[in-house]
Design a protein around this motif. Structure first.
Motif, PDB file in Angstrom:
ATOM      1  N   ARG A 144      24.464 -26.180  -0.815  1.00  9.79           N
ATOM      2  CA  ARG A 144      25.713 -25.971   0.214  1.00  9.79           C
ATOM      3  C   ARG A 144      26.944 -25.066   0.375  1.00  9.79           C
ATOM      4  NH1 ARG A 144      26.238 -31.988   0.586  1.00  9.79           N
ATOM      5  NH2 ARG A 144      25.870 -31.825  -1.913  1.00  9.79           N
ATOM      6  N   HIS A 146      30.267 -24.607  -0.792  1.00 10.39           N
ATOM      7  CA  HIS A 146      32.127 -25.100  -1.282  1.00 10.39           C
ATOM      8  C   HIS A 146      32.834 -24.547  -1.644  1.00 10.39           C
ATOM      9  CE1 HIS A 146      27.954 -26.435  -4.281  1.00 10.39           C
ATOM     10  NE2 HIS A 146      27.845 -27.741  -3.298  1.00 10.39           N
ATOM     11  N   VAL A 174      33.831 -25.794   6.059  1.00 12.62           N
ATOM     12  CA  VAL A 174      33.537 -25.175   5.087  1.00 12.62           C
ATOM     13  C   VAL A 174      35.176 -25.228   4.657  1.00 12.62           C
ATOM     14  CG1 VAL A 174      33.928 -22.968   5.816  1.00 12.62           C
ATOM     15  CG2 VAL A 174      32.865 -23.254   3.048  1.00 12.62           C
ATOM     16  N   ASN A 175      35.079 -25.424   2.919  1.00 11.63           N
ATOM     17  CA  ASN A 175      36.823 -24.938   2.367  1.00 11.63           C
ATOM     18  C   ASN A 175      36.618 -23.564   2.379  1.00 11.63           C
ATOM     19  OD1 ASN A 175      36.595 -28.244   1.683  1.00 11.63           O
ATOM     20  ND2 ASN A 175      35.200 -27.535   0.410  1.00 11.63           N
ATOM     21  N   THR A 290      32.832 -31.259   0.031  1.00 11.82           N
ATOM     22  CA  THR A 290      32.065 -30.730   0.622  1.00 11.82           C
ATOM     23  C   THR A 290      31.186 -31.932   0.737  1.00 11.82           C
ATOM     24  OG1 THR A 290      31.565 -28.376   0.282  1.00 11.82           O
ATOM     25  CG2 THR A 290      30.100 -29.492   1.115  1.00 11.82           C
ATOM     26  N   HIS A 294      33.235 -32.347   4.958  1.00 12.01           N
ATOM     27  CA  HIS A 294      32.230 -31.560   5.574  1.00 12.01           C
ATOM     28  C   HIS A 294      30.657 -31.704   5.906  1.00 12.01           C
ATOM     29  CE1 HIS A 294      36.028 -28.711   5.598  1.00 12.01           C
ATOM     30  NE2 HIS A 294      35.595 -28.787   4.515  1.00 12.01           N
ATOM     31  N   TYR A 295      30.112 -32.247   4.622  1.00 14.53           N
ATOM     32  CA  TYR A 295      28.188 -32.687   5.013  1.00 14.53           C
ATOM     33  C   TYR A 295      28.486 -34.251   5.904  1.00 14.53           C
ATOM     34  CZ  TYR A 295      23.958 -34.156   3.771  1.00 14.53           C
ATOM     35  OH  TYR A 295      22.603 -34.796   3.561  1.00 14.53           O
TER      36      TYR A 295
END
Length: 361
Positions: A144, A146, A174-175, A290, A294-295
């Motif tokens: 993924r 990060h 995403v960051n 993340t 996000h996930y």
């Protein structure tokens, strides 16, 4: 009785259970296992993305890259190029994957230029979700994204429409860390003016960039000051260089110009060291954000929609032929899948009831 209390107090004052060594155990286990981190770099061609990444990690991630000419760029579409390298420093191993996006922003019409990037990020979430739902979850490879360095051109007067639209599309996936490329093209006053303009436009458009975590009250003052300086430096104005030059008897990495040398690791010249410090000291936090934000957003969205998680297909080998143990594992897996299916049906019923209640009102 008094003698017993005295003995107990004596033992209690010198007692030591030993769980204070738990951080050392976690450290040893983590070092043995190694770390994984995936960084995406996005920006127009010619902004020095590859040079900066090579400078950050002191390695060559693109030894065989061929840069297309002007004619080749006109025909080039956005494609993603993932490069993985194993870096070891003082016994600590880092599996670094850098995803580059050549062709982004180079076309005349860039309306759909970020579709491939969004699809790639979602594919990595989907892959992790599928592996997490599989039978063997012990050795899952985390691919993924990060962190995403988004490169902003120093030659404009703020963000372009493409920059704004891209960050709007991806800031919930995403960051994003905004980076002003080729800062050696600007004076100090121009850099400060451009930084303020970029941050104002990010706030006006409701874009969420990666927020550096606040310090706890028990942190030491040096760390608090470091975090404060990093927050003030966003967006980071950087320039990269892999050439070693000699300045005043010292060897430094920088760029040679007729008027002098730009030292990449000199804080007075650019924010390169601050960007590297941010990435290294907050690498764990980037992974946690993340995972936890996000996930989880992607995973909950999949469950709410009721889309079944695709099953992993495993080919039978000599070691994986049906046995009593494997059959038991398959039965447990099927029960979990059935339970997940029931949960999805319950969520669908609840949504239908809520819609009926709203329509009745």
């Amino acid at each position: 009785m008094s003698d017993l209390l005295k003995a107990f107090s004596k033992n209690d004052s010198s007692s030591y259970v030993g769980f204070a060594n738990l951080p050392n155990q976690v450290h040893r286990k983590s070092v043995k296992k190694g770390f994984e981190f995936t960084l995406m770099v996005v920006g127009e061609s010619g902004l020095g993305k590859s040079t900066l990444v090579n400078s950050l990690f002191m390695t060559d991630l693109y030894p065989e890259r061929v840069v297309p000419d002007a004619i080749g760029k006109t025909k080039q579409t956005v494609k993603l190029d993932a490069s993985t390298v194993e870096i070891e420093e003082k016994g600590v191993k880092l599996r670094l994957t850098v995803v580059d996006t050549p062709g982004f922003g180079d076309a005349i019409n860039n309306t759909n230029s970020f579709d491939e990037i969004i699809q790639y990020i979602d594919d990595q979430f989907e892959r992790f979700l599928r592996d997490e739902s599989g039978l063997n979850r012990r050795n899952i490879v985390d691919n993924r994204i990060h962190c995403c360095f988004y490169f902003i051109s120093p030659f404009g007067h703020g963000l372009k429409p493409l920059d704004i639209e891209f960050m709007k599309q991806l800031h919930n996936k995403v960051n994003i860390v905004p980076v002003i490329a080729k800062a050696d093209c600007l004076t100090r006053k121009e850099i400060q003016r451009l930084k303020k303009k970029v941050m104002d436009e990010i706030k006006q458009n409701g874009i969420t960039i990666y927020p550096l975590p606040d310090c706890d009250s028990d942190e030491d003052e040096d760390y608090k000051e470091q975090v404060r300086q990093l927050k003030e430096a966003v967006p980071f104005a950087v320039c990269g260089a892999n050439t070693v030059l000699e300045v005043g008897g010292n060897k430094v990495r920088g760029r040679q110009y007729p008027w002098g040398v730009v030292e990449v690791e000199n804080p007075e010249h650019c924010d390169f060291t601050k960007l590297r410090t941010m990435l290294v000291t907050h690498m764990q936090d980037l992974q946690e954000v993340t995972q936890e934000i996000h996930y989880e957003n992607y995973r909950s969205e999949r469950l709410v929609k009721g889309v079944p998680v695709p099953k992993r297909t495993v080919s039978l080998t000599e070691d994986s032929k049906p046995t009593a143990n494997n059959l038991e594992k398959d039965r447990i897996l099927q029960e979990k899948e059935a339970e997940l299916q029931r949960m999805q049906e319950m969520i669908a019923k609840m949504q239908a009831q809520m819609q009926q209640a709203q329509s009745g009102q």
